[in-house]
Design an enzyme around this catalytic site. Sequence first.
Site, mmCIF file in Angstrom:
data_model
loop_
_atom_site.group_PDB
_atom_site.id
_atom_site.type_symbol
_atom_site.label_atom_id
_atom_site.label_comp_id
_atom_site.label_asym_id
_atom_site.label_seq_id
_atom_site.Cartn_x
_atom_site.Cartn_y
_atom_site.Cartn_z
ATOM 1 N N GLY A 74 0.851 -1.184 0.000
ATOM 2 C CA GLY A 74 0.000 0.000 0.000
ATOM 3 C C GLY A 74 0.882 1.228 0.000
ATOM 4 O O GLY A 74 1.873 1.284 0.748
ATOM 5 N N ASP A 124 7.398 4.311 -3.864
ATOM 6 C CA ASP A 124 7.137 4.630 -2.459
ATOM 7 C C ASP A 124 8.439 4.700 -1.675
ATOM 8 O O ASP A 124 8.611 5.567 -0.808
ATOM 9 C CB ASP A 124 6.216 3.572 -1.844
ATOM 10 C CG ASP A 124 4.883 3.464 -2.558
ATOM 11 O OD1 ASP A 124 4.377 4.492 -3.040
ATOM 12 O OD2 ASP A 124 4.354 2.338 -2.633
ATOM 13 N N ARG A 164 -10.640 -4.045 -4.013
ATOM 14 C CA ARG A 164 -10.819 -3.138 -2.885
ATOM 15 C C ARG A 164 -12.104 -2.327 -2.956
ATOM 16 O O ARG A 164 -12.318 -1.434 -2.140
ATOM 17 C CB ARG A 164 -9.628 -2.186 -2.765
ATOM 18 C CG ARG A 164 -9.355 -1.341 -3.999
ATOM 19 C CD ARG A 164 -8.145 -0.464 -3.746
ATOM 20 N NE ARG A 164 -7.596 0.091 -4.970
ATOM 21 C CZ ARG A 164 -6.358 0.571 -5.072
ATOM 22 N NH1 ARG A 164 -5.565 0.569 -4.024
ATOM 23 N NH2 ARG A 164 -5.909 1.062 -6.203
#
Length: 299
Positions: free
Chosen positions: A24, A236, A91
């Site tokens: 995530g 990320d 999701r």
Amino acid sequence: MALFVPAESGPAAQVRTWHRTVGGAESNVACHLAGLGLRAAWVSVVGGDPFGSAITDFVARHGVDVSGVRVDPDRPTGVYFKSDGGVRYYRRGSAAAGMSPALLAGLPLDTVRLVHTSGITPVLSASCLDLMRALLGTPRRFLLSFDVNRRPALDQDPVLLRDLAALADVVLVGADEAAAVWGAHDPEAIREVLPEPPAIVVKQAEHGATLLERGEPAIFQPALRVDVVEPIGAGDAFAAGYLAALLAGEPPVRRLRAGHLRAASALRTRDDIGPPLPAALVESLLDAGAAEWAVVYIT
């Protein structure tokens, strides 16, 4: 989200065993920041199911404060799968999609130095968009970073992404993302689309990254050569490396190099968060000459 990667080789349709981990965008950044020695907290909503508790425990084990994570007993935790070089998300209707401005209540935002967000959250639901607008549109004492994080599977409106990014202090965006979303193919064109943010970091994949700070000339720093196992999650990691160096008051080149070095750690694993490079190596490369940096090869 719960992340599944194949535990055996072969086409996804033939894989019988999967390895469960966690992934995530925002939680990845939080884990990397904690790994870099900063105090980091992750705020989200997970389902009241085994995946939700596993995610929270995973993030906490990386040294991240998870006291701001809420549990929704009615919605499931989102999951996604990496296979055949691609990603498939499940999701819709997840616990995270139920986030709203109420999530901000009670958070000690006046005591933090930086809040990191992404362009994924505002398109999960109308209430998530309200949350992002509440966070971005109110007066703040902290820096706010916004990673565009384009996801082709999501309906990310280009105008909405631009308007949200314009409210941030630091915008991180891939050159490929900017081209796909705004038709801006180089850093100068991206700056024309986004004149408002004080700083924009354009991630140019294996080529490097360019920093555009208001009133300063553009600064480019080439990426390291890396034996790539899996590219997903490297953005990320780069964001965390760059932001940690920014908070440490580092100059632009060291900030960009810190991003590249952290990204290299993620590129060497199928998980979103991999073992960091040796600290001594990182420190030596942050101050290496341009010629030395150019020949480094991370295996």
